[in-house]
Design a protein around this motif. Structure first.
Motif, PDB file in Angstrom:
ATOM      1  N   PRO A   1       0.698  -1.235   0.020  1.00  0.00           N
ATOM      2  CA  PRO A   1       0.102  -0.286   0.114  1.00  0.00           C
ATOM      3  C   PRO A   1       0.718   1.085  -0.020  1.00  0.00           C
ATOM      4  CG  PRO A   1       0.102  -1.001   2.199  1.00  0.00           C
ATOM      5  CD  PRO A   1       0.724  -1.792   1.200  1.00  0.00           C
ATOM      6  N   ASP A   2       0.169   2.331  -0.543  1.00  0.00           N
ATOM      7  CA  ASP A   2       1.046   3.628  -0.473  1.00  0.00           C
ATOM      8  C   ASP A   2       1.122   3.995   1.003  1.00  0.00           C
ATOM      9  OD1 ASP A   2       1.190   3.807  -3.282  1.00  0.00           O
ATOM     10  OD2 ASP A   2      -0.630   5.106  -3.451  1.00  0.00           O
ATOM     11  N   ILE A   3       2.178   4.855   1.430  1.00  0.00           N
ATOM     12  CA  ILE A   3       2.533   5.218   2.650  1.00  0.00           C
ATOM     13  C   ILE A   3       1.270   6.194   2.957  1.00  0.00           C
ATOM     14  CG2 ILE A   3       3.832   6.479   4.241  1.00  0.00           C
ATOM     15  CD1 ILE A   3       6.285   5.226   2.471  1.00  0.00           C
ATOM     16  N   PRO A   4       0.445   6.261   4.038  1.00  0.00           N
ATOM     17  CA  PRO A   4      -0.622   7.141   4.471  1.00  0.00           C
ATOM     18  C   PRO A   4      -0.064   8.493   4.716  1.00  0.00           C
ATOM     19  CG  PRO A   4      -0.853   5.108   5.527  1.00  0.00           C
ATOM     20  CD  PRO A   4       0.448   5.096   5.326  1.00  0.00           C
ATOM     21  N   ARG A   5      -0.747   9.443   4.323  1.00  0.00           N
ATOM     22  CA  ARG A   5      -0.376  10.754   4.842  1.00  0.00           C
ATOM     23  C   ARG A   5      -0.553  11.101   6.147  1.00  0.00           C
ATOM     24  NH1 ARG A   5      -0.462  15.996   2.408  1.00  0.00           N
ATOM     25  NH2 ARG A   5      -0.950  17.622   4.007  1.00  0.00           N
ATOM     26  N   LEU A   6       0.570  11.437   6.871  1.00  0.00           N
ATOM     27  CA  LEU A   6       0.354  11.954   8.332  1.00  0.00           C
ATOM     28  C   LEU A   6      -0.328  13.249   8.450  1.00  0.00           C
ATOM     29  CD1 LEU A   6       4.105  11.057   9.167  1.00  0.00           C
ATOM     30  CD2 LEU A   6       2.217   9.653  10.009  1.00  0.00           C
ATOM     31  N   PRO A   7      -0.824  13.378  10.099  1.00  0.00           N
ATOM     32  CA  PRO A   7      -1.190  14.509  10.095  1.00  0.00           C
ATOM     33  C   PRO A   7      -0.224  15.889  10.081  1.00  0.00           C
ATOM     34  CG  PRO A   7      -1.807  12.909  11.912  1.00  0.00           C
ATOM     35  CD  PRO A   7      -0.954  12.263  10.808  1.00  0.00           C
ATOM     36  N   ASP A   8      -0.894  17.068   9.907  1.00  0.00           N
ATOM     37  CA  ASP A   8       0.259  18.171   9.743  1.00  0.00           C
ATOM     38  C   ASP A   8       1.182  18.196  10.975  1.00  0.00           C
ATOM     39  OD1 ASP A   8      -0.954  18.536   7.351  1.00  0.00           O
ATOM     40  OD2 ASP A   8      -2.225  20.305   8.272  1.00  0.00           O
ATOM     41  N   GLY A   9       2.370  18.328  10.675  1.00  0.00           N
ATOM     42  CA  GLY A   9       3.354  18.562  11.430  1.00  0.00           C
ATOM     43  C   GLY A   9       4.364  17.115  11.944  1.00  0.00           C
TER      44      GLY A   9
END
Length: 220
Positions: A67-75
């Motif tokens: 799977p693609d690496i999930p986007r992290l919360p900002d910061g």
């Protein structure tokens, strides 16, 4: 945990005899369900299988179709440990995640100097303030092309943000870049502690076996 090269099953009795003598009393032994030769050795020596103890599920997945690496919360950022401050933070994050004092800064630093540790497989998640709040420690077996997660944790104050999924997926991609073909992880398999297993299953891991616990007769 009893493990013996399956090409030499006769060593099961020898290993157990050594362990019993060393411990000086009854042993509690974990063994994989897919290793009947070890079960035979335990039963020959009078061990009995428990039915109401926690057990470990052994999961794996191929390193294809990741799977693609999930986007992290900002910061939040994923990276390797860079300095002593990160080592301190990584050890503290483990203690917070597991409610344990066993992993000290010194112990984690020693582990980082042991074979086959490689820093590119031991990744952390840093919070917007720079604190280590999650991690996935990966170990890579170059000879067999297999990577293992051990351990994975998230600070209680930063859970339910997808941090563990993101850092574990990043380590899977690192195993793949290293030429690996398979990843493995052990997690609790019983209903009393289901969340880690659900996480790994959501990343494409499936259970290939489980452990059973055997208790020996007291010699005291």
């Amino acid at each position: 945990m009893l493990q013996v090269d399956p090409r030499h099953p006769e060593l099961g009795d020898e290993v157990l005899a050594w362990a019993e003598q060393t411990a000086g009393g009854a042993l509690t032994v974990g063994v994989a369900e897919t290793e009947p030769h070890l079960v035979d050795a335990l039963e020959r020596r009078g061990y009995t299988r428990t039915v109401d103890r926690p057990f470990m599920a052994c999961l794996d997945r191929p390193l294809t179709g990741l799977p693609d690496i999930p986007r992290l919360p900002d910061g939040y950022t994923i990276r390797a440990q860079q300095d002593h401050t990160d080592v301190v933070g990584r050890a503290a994050a483990h203690r917070a995640a597991f409610g344990s004092v066993r992993i000290t800064t010194e112990r984690h630093a020693l582990m980082r100097n042991a074979f086959p540790y490689r820093p590119e497989f031991d990744l952390i998640v840093a919070s917007p303030t720079g604190d280590v709040v999650a991690y996935c420690q990966g170990w890579y077996d170059h000879a067999n092309g297999i990577g293992a997660f051990e351990p994975v944790g998230t600070h209680p104050g930063h859970r339910c943000l997808g941090l563990a999924r993101a850092v574990c997926t990043t380590v899977l991609h690192a195993f793949d870049r290293a030429g690996g073909h398979r990843a493995v992880v052990y997690s609790r398999g019983d209903a009393d502690y289901p969340v880690p297993k659900r996480l790994y299953e959501s990343m494409g891991f499936t259970t290939y076996t489980r452990t059973h616990t055997y208790i020996g007769q007291s010699t005291g």
